[in-house]
Design an enzyme around this catalytic site. Structure first.
Site, mmCIF file in Angstrom:
data_model
loop_
_atom_site.group_PDB
_atom_site.id
_atom_site.type_symbol
_atom_site.label_atom_id
_atom_site.label_comp_id
_atom_site.label_asym_id
_atom_site.label_seq_id
_atom_site.Cartn_x
_atom_site.Cartn_y
_atom_site.Cartn_z
ATOM 1 N N ALA A 1 -1.805 -1.889 17.183
ATOM 2 C CA ALA A 1 -0.228 -1.852 16.192
ATOM 3 C C ALA A 1 0.026 -0.011 16.531
ATOM 4 O O ALA A 1 0.970 0.368 17.369
ATOM 5 C CB ALA A 1 0.333 -2.235 15.129
ATOM 6 N N ASP B 1 0.865 -1.134 0.003
ATOM 7 C CA ASP B 1 -0.136 -0.147 0.328
ATOM 8 C C ASP B 1 0.465 1.063 0.128
ATOM 9 O O ASP B 1 0.459 2.023 -0.457
ATOM 10 C CB ASP B 1 -0.581 -0.070 1.080
ATOM 11 C CG ASP B 1 -0.568 0.103 2.339
ATOM 12 O OD1 ASP B 1 -0.381 -0.180 3.626
ATOM 13 O OD2 ASP B 1 0.450 0.574 2.517
ATOM 14 N N CYS C 1 4.991 -4.785 -17.384
ATOM 15 C CA CYS C 1 4.601 -5.628 -18.441
ATOM 16 C C CYS C 1 4.006 -7.337 -17.821
ATOM 17 O O CYS C 1 5.106 -7.972 -18.271
ATOM 18 C CB CYS C 1 5.171 -5.348 -19.709
ATOM 19 S SG CYS C 1 5.243 -6.882 -21.080
ATOM 20 N N CYS D 1 5.261 -4.072 -26.402
ATOM 21 C CA CYS D 1 5.014 -5.162 -27.186
ATOM 22 C C CYS D 1 3.395 -5.470 -27.107
ATOM 23 O O CYS D 1 2.986 -6.002 -27.099
ATOM 24 C CB CYS D 1 5.404 -6.196 -26.043
ATOM 25 S SG CYS D 1 4.667 -6.125 -24.621
ATOM 26 N N HIS E 1 7.057 -8.087 -0.957
ATOM 27 C CA HIS E 1 5.740 -8.704 -2.256
ATOM 28 C C HIS E 1 5.198 -7.053 -3.083
ATOM 29 O O HIS E 1 4.005 -7.493 -3.890
ATOM 30 C CB HIS E 1 4.881 -9.040 -1.281
ATOM 31 C CG HIS E 1 4.814 -9.108 -0.698
ATOM 32 N ND1 HIS E 1 3.902 -9.990 0.478
ATOM 33 C CD2 HIS E 1 5.715 -10.612 -0.468
ATOM 34 C CE1 HIS E 1 4.432 -11.301 1.261
ATOM 35 N NE2 HIS E 1 5.409 -11.708 0.524
ATOM 36 N N CYS F 1 9.021 -5.739 -20.096
ATOM 37 C CA CYS F 1 9.143 -4.546 -20.795
ATOM 38 C C CYS F 1 9.148 -3.744 -19.798
ATOM 39 O O CYS F 1 8.695 -3.716 -19.013
ATOM 40 C CB CYS F 1 8.512 -4.587 -22.332
ATOM 41 S SG CYS F 1 7.687 -5.192 -23.197
ATOM 42 N N CYS G 1 1.271 -2.377 -22.927
ATOM 43 C CA CYS G 1 2.515 -1.761 -22.928
ATOM 44 C C CYS G 1 2.698 -1.785 -23.947
ATOM 45 O O CYS G 1 1.934 -2.484 -25.070
ATOM 46 C CB CYS G 1 3.226 -3.815 -22.442
ATOM 47 S SG CYS G 1 5.037 -3.257 -23.192
ATOM 48 N N THR H 1 1.263 -8.953 11.904
ATOM 49 C CA THR H 1 0.913 -10.336 10.345
ATOM 50 C C THR H 1 0.792 -10.980 10.471
ATOM 51 O O THR H 1 0.756 -11.754 12.538
ATOM 52 C CB THR H 1 2.257 -10.541 9.911
ATOM 53 O OG1 THR H 1 1.955 -11.325 8.718
ATOM 54 C CG2 THR H 1 3.359 -10.366 11.035
ATOM 55 N N SER H 2 0.012 -12.467 10.368
ATOM 56 C CA SER H 2 -0.491 -13.175 10.956
ATOM 57 C C SER H 2 0.013 -14.681 10.674
ATOM 58 O O SER H 2 0.100 -15.639 10.481
ATOM 59 C CB SER H 2 -2.368 -14.032 10.198
ATOM 60 O OG SER H 2 -1.226 -13.756 8.206
#
Ligand code: BV8
Length: 231
Positions: free
Chosen positions: A211, A87, A110, A130, A102, A115, A127, A168-169
């Protein structure tokens, strides 16, 4: 080192992967849409899902949890933030030393030929080099993580003295294995999560709560002497 997951962005109004998807997307599990196969099958459906999430992320603001981690970075000599989140909120909160394990939803690739990005038509999602589809520059299930990002995360977890696992899990690999590398190298493992997870019993400390409430307190009590009047 701090590893964060969707839970740290929950207080910014972004749904976690565990939270049931809303509206249009309630029929799908995130793991179903976040794959190359799903994109191959229906690029419009998956692109629309990411467009919706991109919009949510742009509307959202970093919360006190993100800000406290940026403050922690300013207060310790060696700090690394590794996030599973795409995010972009940690960056907006001011964190510098960061690995987006991630990827990032605001960047594109692309799909067909990878590309280079100068010929991307973002409006058409194509793109121009291509003619292929543009996909979000995120890591989909079944895809390898960017080697440099994974190596930095592994190095950080093996060298840190304190490893925070926040929001986090701890079910998605290889991210869910980093705490073990830290533990095996003598680090203290501290979990912060509103619920217990598979890591809770294995961590040295596990703080139950949000948190955005716990991190500012922790940073204040550890790094900001009374006289400084807090965060
Ligand atoms: C790969 C980007 C292989 C896209 C994501 C070993 C064992 C089993 C399975 C595997 C394995 N190794 C690999 C696999 C397969 C798979 C995997 O782990 N599957 C899981 C489901 C079992 N891993 C992969 O596919 C990885 N690739 O292995 O490639 C390979 C090897 C060789 C050659 C080719 C390929 C790729 C994984 C990355 C996938 N992409 N995201 C996108 O975002 O669209 S994963 C995505 O899901 C997130 O990034 C994150 O990682 C994960 C969600 O987890 P969390 O962030 O933890 O969120 P969650 O909702 O689950 O939990 C939120 C937590 O917060 C909860 O605990 C909740 O209590 C807490 N919380 C909520 N509010 C708060 C809070 N806590 C504090 N405060 C609050 N306010």
């Amino acid at each position: 080192m701090a590893l964060t997951g969707a839970g740290i962005s929950a207080e910014s109004g972004l749904a976690t992967f565990r939270d049931a998807q809303t509206g249009l997307w309630s029929k799908f599990r995130p793991e179903e849409l976040a794959t190359a196969e799903a994109f191959q099958r229906n690029p419009t459906l998956v692109s629309d899902w990411y467009a919706w999430r991109r919009e949510q992320a742009l509307k959202a603001q970093p919360n006190p949890g993100h800000l406290a981690l940026a403050e922690m970075e300013r207060r310790v000599s060696e700090f690394l933030l590794v996030t599973q989140n795409v995010d972009g909120l940690h960056e907006r909160a001011g964190t510098k030393q960061m690995v987006e394990l991630h990827g990032n939803i605001h960047r594109f690739r692309c799909f067909e030929n990878d590309c280079s990005s100068e010929n991307f038509d973002l409006d058409k999602g194509r793109c121009r080099s291509c003619g292929g589809h543009l996909r979000p520059a995120v890591v989909w299930f079944g895809e390898m993580l960017p080697v440099d990002a994974l190596e930095s995360a592994i190095k950080g977890s093996e060298e840190c003295d304190v490893f925070f696992s926040i929001g986090t899990s701890s079910v998605v690999y290889p991210a869910a294995d980093l705490w073990r590398r830290a533990k095996n190298n003598g680090a203290i493992v501290v979990e912060i999560n509103k619920d217990s997870t598979t890591l809770t019993a294995l961590a040295d400390y596990s703080f139950r709560g949000k948190a955005g409430q716990i991190l500012p307190q922790l940073v204040r009590q550890v790094w900001i002497p009374e006289s400084a009047g807090g965060l």
